[in-house]
Design a protein around this motif. Sequence first.
Motif, short mmCIF file in Angstrom:
data_model
loop_
_atom_site.label_atom_id
_atom_site.label_comp_id
_atom_site.label_asym_id
_atom_site.label_seq_id
_atom_site.Cartn_x
_atom_site.Cartn_y
_atom_site.Cartn_z
N LEU A 49 0.84 -1.20 0.00
CA LEU A 49 0.00 0.00 0.00
C LEU A 49 0.87 1.25 0.00
N ARG A 50 1.98 1.20 0.71
CA ARG A 50 2.92 2.32 0.77
C ARG A 50 3.41 2.68 -0.63
N ASP A 51 3.57 1.66 -1.50
CA ASP A 51 4.03 1.91 -2.86
C ASP A 51 2.97 2.62 -3.70
N TYR A 52 1.70 2.34 -3.41
CA TYR A 52 0.62 2.92 -4.19
C TYR A 52 0.17 4.27 -3.65
N ILE A 132 -10.96 -3.15 0.66
CA ILE A 132 -10.16 -1.96 0.95
C ILE A 132 -10.84 -0.74 0.35
N ARG A 133 -10.89 0.32 1.14
CA ARG A 133 -11.48 1.57 0.65
C ARG A 133 -10.48 2.28 -0.25
N ILE A 134 -11.03 2.93 -1.28
CA ILE A 134 -10.18 3.61 -2.26
C ILE A 134 -10.61 5.07 -2.44
N ASP A 135 -11.14 5.67 -1.41
CA ASP A 135 -11.66 7.04 -1.46
C ASP A 135 -10.71 8.03 -2.14
N HIS A 136 -9.48 8.03 -1.72
CA HIS A 136 -8.54 9.06 -2.17
C HIS A 136 -7.45 8.50 -3.09
N TRP A 137 -7.71 7.38 -3.69
CA TRP A 137 -6.73 6.79 -4.60
C TRP A 137 -6.83 7.46 -5.96
N LYS A 138 -5.70 7.59 -6.61
CA LYS A 138 -5.68 8.07 -7.98
C LYS A 138 -6.02 6.90 -8.90
N THR A 139 -6.46 7.23 -10.11
CA THR A 139 -6.85 6.20 -11.07
C THR A 139 -5.72 5.21 -11.31
N GLU A 140 -4.51 5.70 -11.49
CA GLU A 140 -3.38 4.81 -11.76
C GLU A 140 -3.06 3.91 -10.56
N HIS A 141 -3.33 4.37 -9.36
CA HIS A 141 -3.10 3.54 -8.17
C HIS A 141 -4.11 2.39 -8.11
N ILE A 142 -5.34 2.69 -8.50
CA ILE A 142 -6.37 1.64 -8.55
C ILE A 142 -5.93 0.57 -9.54
N GLU A 143 -5.47 1.00 -10.70
CA GLU A 143 -5.05 0.04 -11.73
C GLU A 143 -3.83 -0.77 -11.29
N GLU A 144 -2.86 -0.13 -10.69
CA GLU A 144 -1.67 -0.84 -10.22
C GLU A 144 -2.04 -1.87 -9.16
N TYR A 145 -2.92 -1.49 -8.27
CA TYR A 145 -3.35 -2.40 -7.21
C TYR A 145 -4.06 -3.61 -7.81
#
Length: 156
Positions: A49-52, A132-145
């Motif tokens: 998660l720290r990486d994303y 896992i909640r993704i409220d403040h994730w960027k689009t690219e972080h969602i994809e990487e995850y």
Amino acid sequence: MPQPQRSTRWLLAVTCCYVLFSSVKGHEEENACIELGFDQPDCADCGRLRDYIKDEDLVAECHGCCTQAKNESGDKFRSATLEVCSHRLREFPHVETFLKERISSYPNMQVKYYFGAPPRLKLKAGAKSETIRIDHWKTEHIEEYLKDKLLASQSS
């Protein structure tokens, strides 16, 4: 039958109170973690998660809620569900962008709309699941995850 001594009864009462308090405290901690968006994540995932997400407070909260990996083989999840409230989608522009432009890349993913729900990913593989909640994730972080956690869909 002999009566238990006063100290034995007191010790028994203290032990019962301790067990009850520990159970309630554990339940409260579990509820707090769920409200933070963590449904018993694997501790190894907190490091990822720290990486994303470059938010040390969020990573620390993850470590406070995590359990040791149950699946040491590194198997990925077979399916994913993105839960979100359609009325609140504008509050989360990166999630909205993912839904409009990129979700078609994930055929083993579905979207469920729940009134008032914060955006969250639910990953499943048989009995194993992770939320896992993704409220403040960027689009690219969602994809990487998802690339890291979700099996690539097999085209027939």
